[in-house]
Write a protein that holds these residues in place. Sequence first.
Motif: not given
Lengths: 620, 405
Positions: B260-262, B155-156, B104-107, B209-210
Amino acid sequence: MPGMNSGLSDTNPTLVAAFRTALLHQGLFIALLLAVLALAWFGLREWMPGAVSARSPGRLQARHAAPEAAARRLLRIGFGVIWIFDGLLQAQPAMAAGLPSQVMEPAAASSPTWVQHLANWAGTSWSYHPIQAGAAAVWIQVGLGVWLIAAPAGWPSRLAGLVSAGWGLVVWVFAEAFGGIFAPGLTFLFGAPGAALYYCAAGALIALPAACWNSTRLGRQILAGLGLFLVGMAVLQAWPGRGFWQGRLHSHPGTLAGMAQSMAGTPQPHFLSALVSWFAATDEAHGFAVNLLAVLALAAIGTAMAGAGFLPGPPRLIRPALAAMLVLCLADWVLIEDLGFLGGVGTDPNSMIPVALIGIAGYLAVVRVPAPAPALESTATESPAPPRRRPIPVRLATSFGGASLRTVLALWAVAVVVVGAGPMAAAQASPNANEILAQAIDGNAAPLNFAAPAFTLTDQHGRQVSLASLRGKVVLLTFLDPVCTSDCPLIAQEFREADKVLGASSRQVELVAIVANPAYRSTAYTRAFDSQEGLSGVPNWLFLTGSVAQLRQTWTRYGVAAQIVPAGGMIAHNDLAYVIDTGGHTRAELNFDPGPGTASTQSSFAVELATQARQVMRSA
Amino acid sequence: MSLAATGRARAGFATGAGLLAAVMAAAGCGSTPAPASSASSRSAGGITAPALSTSLAVPGGASWAVVLMGGSAARHDNFWELLVRPAGSPGWKLATPAGVASNGGLVMTASGPGSLLAGIRPSQNLTFSPLAATTDAGATWSQNDVLDAGLADLPGALASGPAGRLLAITGSGDIDLGTRGGASWAGLTTERALARTTAGRACGLTALTAAAWTPAGQPLLAGDCRTAGTAVIFGLRARTWQAAGPSLPAALRREPVSVIGLNAAGRRITGILAAGAGRSTAVLAAWSDDNGSTWTMSPPLTTGPATAGPPSISFGADGSASLLLPASHAASGGAVIGWRAAAWQSLPRLPAGAATLAATAAGQPEVLAVQGGTLTAWQLGGSRGPSPWTLLQTVPVTIPYGSSG
């Protein structure tokens, strides 16, 4: 369509064997029933000849009754034979497990969601009791067929027609997805609007009063309706953009050629497959011409029939139209429908034979109207007044003895239908699936009798729980990985459902799971898993964990292997369940791989577990 | 023809005409449903969220990366893997926490030198997110804590803050606050509640988003705005969520913007913004070293339409950022920007299978590429061949195909 079928292979040996056994047992019972009826009938006629002959003015009346209309007789016997044939097809080995996935699901696949929901409901119901459902379909259809053939007139015959129409409707809706009329690609050539709908129509015609057949009106109505239908089908066939005019479309076979190719791939005798392949190739090369021929044929036949139906006077064109229709039906039945019943899960010979029968019946109803019955001459010697105040059993016996052989056969046929429908109706009364599914996946439980290995672990609330502390209750034990993504949630649901199946008896049962993951084993995870599976509020549920050493010791003692799989894989462990009696003895071990995890298999495993628990409770 | 017969024939024809009309209508019945309406031009041409593949360099020298491996068309046969290059180590090694399926994914979120918290996104029948924490660069993991919800596909979605506090964005739009390193969780706010705030309404918030924390311990949440010219970062001040994001340059005030990223590295907070849609999509970096009170912006990097997939964003320990665009983007494929740098540095065409860019201690980016079960690390320069990239390392990874049922 999730949950529609059991997920098991349609040739699963356990299911096939159970299906054959059920058919054999029911067949023997049906044969015995026929023998009993025959013996009783002959016996009564021998022992009570006077009473029987006095009781049977009906026989005299029958001799002088109006002859059955040829059209009606054709429908009755023709569809009777078809129903018997369909019933025998239902006895194919793959039918019990395969009907939902191989017939219902494909039939509904292109239809709107609401149609798929209907098919899903029916398929799920079937898959809960595949043996009873499969056998029911056999005997209901065989019984219907015999009933139609055996009962030529009167209310028994009309009732047979009505039941035939009703069963045809059930098949049309649930097994044929309304004949695909809500799906794209509707065409007479592929069987639209569904063979079963023709069965319904025939049944309804048979159910009509005999007087309806005494004029040409009904026949004309049949021809008019059929004619308009064929004209409509011609319009559909000619409609552009549906892929029928092209033999090849975007470098793929066109709609008709593609269907024929697909049918040619069905397991069948080579010569037939070659014939259908030849037609597919011909259509691919000359798609426009083939479709034009089909359109013109349907339009011409339909127009001629409609004209015969609507216009007064002798139907001059009906014979050539009927002949053309029979040729078209035969060609379509062989070259496109590929006889309809091959491949191992064919349920009927498709639509061409039924529609041909209806066409012929319409013709006969116009050209061969039965002569009216002559008036009876009543004589005192032929119609004596029955004796008064005879006991009911005697009256029944004399009625039965005085009945014709056809009536006895019809009675037997009704019994065959009941033998088919009864077990399935009884099974449907329960919301639970049959255990046979679980046994088909994992085999039978292994009976045991030895002291269950002890353990002392921590439950989801942080309390210490030992096996000894559970004495006095039946323990259903399994091993679950709380972060498992596949099997363990399914097994947990099966345990939860087993608790419901047990009902009041669940108070005497403890459902116990032991963590089967050396990494994710904290009580935070057992509680998270319980919440995920709706087990938090189940009072007799325990999810036990402990240190790695404690868990490994317990796994070893119970034959469970829990292996870490590297690089992002789940823990690999075997799926087992144990039944431990109130004295702490292991009484059964079940292989508890949940298999496909469909609604029916989950229910089946739950029933199996509950049954094992009840057996242990009874033996205590 | 008698009158009665004429009447019956007329009635019959009328019935027949009705039936014919029904049949002709059936020609349209069951026809293939109209194709689903196309996605809005914003999502069809704009970048609104990053890929889950990412890399993070932490103070102290360790670098972490999350990539998808397996190369299978079936979702349950692809596995998200965590890799680490410990401080002072020359190469990458596999560090995926064992014991749970990672389909399912890794964060991940860094919580200190050598420390990382990994959250596993649920798949199939799992609905919550197992957590795994390490303090020795992945040599051992502690797996006692759990987030009772599925982490968002971002990812965030996880952020570590001071004193063991955590932020988690869930797939259902809840923002949970974790304490004691994730041992307990409670709801902090929701995406809907944020959308109703003054800042949220001004932005026209569509998605979060993050997440990040300021050095002062204030939660920050970034989002995607429908309203043009607004880049939203929510900061919690005096128990109120307020706008704490940068002001956009004039050239972008007519464009919809998504943060989209922080990432927070020490005192430095770096944000990555995507503005516009279609051919005018641009990416900017935003920097703050005063807990988000003021921001400076980089020049825009034009990336073109985001039709080939979301970009991978990576952060360095010094506040730098890297951007990897999927192969068919108009731009070169990758770009890096240093802390408050004057311009983006575009990278030459990346090696096949490039999944993410990883920052190194020397400041030069590395490309991590994936082909099936093999991960390769590439460095710019020193190559003797036609490609400017030099193969540094090949890491074979045993993919547990079929293990997820």
